[in-house]
Design an enzyme around this catalytic site. Structure first.
Site, short mmCIF file in Angstrom:
data_model
loop_
_atom_site.label_atom_id
_atom_site.label_comp_id
_atom_site.label_asym_id
_atom_site.label_seq_id
_atom_site.Cartn_x
_atom_site.Cartn_y
_atom_site.Cartn_z
N PRO A 36 0.75 -1.25 0.00
CA PRO A 36 0.00 0.00 0.00
C PRO A 36 0.79 1.30 0.00
CG PRO A 36 0.02 -0.99 2.19
CD PRO A 36 1.06 -1.63 1.37
N GLU A 37 0.50 2.15 -0.98
CA GLU A 37 0.83 3.56 -0.86
C GLU A 37 -0.52 4.27 -0.71
OE1 GLU A 37 3.85 5.29 -3.28
OE2 GLU A 37 4.82 3.39 -3.71
N LYS A 42 -1.44 7.48 4.42
CA LYS A 42 -1.54 6.03 4.46
C LYS A 42 -2.35 5.55 5.66
CE LYS A 42 2.91 5.85 2.13
NZ LYS A 42 4.36 5.62 2.27
N ARG A 44 15.36 2.54 1.91
CA ARG A 44 14.63 1.86 0.84
C ARG A 44 15.43 1.96 -0.44
NH1 ARG A 44 9.33 1.81 2.10
NH2 ARG A 44 9.32 0.00 0.75
#
Length: 262
Positions: free
Chosen positions: A2-3, A52, A252
């Site tokens: 999910p973004e 989010k 990331r």
DNA sequence: AAGAATGTTATGTA
DNA sequence: CTACATAACATTCT
């Protein structure tokens, strides 16, 4: 998974299926037993997405906060849900509709103060009508941090994750390592627009597709996995063919074309 | 079948 | 104080 687009899509869908009704909740694993007991049988008024984060507003001021984290996922059934199995964290049911939740980082009851504290540390969410992009610009144009880190920082802008970071910066030809303060206001405006469009497309499609139909040479809906992005998880840039470099940034993997981003 | 992945937070270090 | 690194936690897919 999910973004921000996933979250807004879920808010919309869950509102459609459950809002206005008494919702039966349960947590087969007992992980959310306390909250589930309190929630059970309450009327769901509204589901809101912010970045989010999801907020399920029930009557009697009950507020359920959900954050999917990296692995969290919803499964929706409109008839005959399967028997609860494995690590099912929460099940909400009303009428024929069932929403299952697995693997979230957060699934908890909150009060108004908790919510206010949480929202206070979120930047503007491009998918919300009340978003003020200037708030993001104020943070970005003063910062020596790389724009790639700033975009992922939910207190700068809420909703962008690793894929949209790579793709939005690529479309704007901005290298992720550029300092925030090196961006012009025009560049920021264009970046905000791109992020807004990408997230909106994501809500509509239910998945991340950033490559245009023209660039792809076929309808976006027909793109297979691995064909939907320009640089993310690509070895060659899908707009210019240049080499894509991958490195670590803010914990990331960052992706950028060595030829067309600088 | 180990490892990677569309995330956040708390804590340690410089 | 800020910036950055690391670990921890969740689950599914390849």
């Amino acid at each position: 998974m999910p973004e921000g687009h996933t979250i807004h899509r879920a808010a919309r869908r869950h509102t459609e299926l459950l809002a206005g009704q008494q919702v039966h909740t349960e947590s087969p694993q007992g992980r959310f037993a306390e909250g589930a007991d309190v929630l059970d049988g309450h009327r769901l008024l509204q589901v809101d997405a912010h970045g989010k984060h999801l907020f399920y507003r029930f009557d009697d001021d009950l507020l359920l906060h959900v954050h999917l984290g990296l692995f969290g996922r919803f499964n929706v059934y409109t008839a005959d849900p399967p028997e609860p199995r494995g690590a099912l964290r929460l099940r909400m049911q009303a009428g024929d509709a069932t929403v299952d939740l697995r693997g979230p980082t957060a699934c908890e009851l909150m009060d108004a103060d908790d919510e206010a504290r949480l929202l206070a540390r979120l930047g503007p969410d491009p998918l919300r009508g009340d978003a003020d992009p200037e708030r993001a610009w104020q943070r970005i144009h003063k910062s020596t941090r790389p724009i790639g880190a700033l975009l992922m920082d939910q207190s700068v802008m809420a909703g962008v994750g690793n894929v949209y970071r790579a793709e939005a910066l690529h479309v704007q030809r901005i290298h992720p390592e550029r300092e925030g303060r090196s961006l012009t206001h025009a560049e920021f405006d264009a970046l905000w627009d791109t992020v807004t469009t990408m997230l909106g497309d994501g809500v509509r499609a239910g998945r991340i597709i950033t490559v245009t139909a023209e660039d792809a040479g076929k309808p976006r809906s027909r793109l297979k996995r691995g064909e939907r992005t320009y640089v993310y998880k690509q070895s060659a840039c899908r707009s210019c063919g240049g080499a894509v470099s991958v490195w670590d940034m803010a914990g990331r993997r960052a992706w950028a074309c060595t030829a067309c981003q600088r």
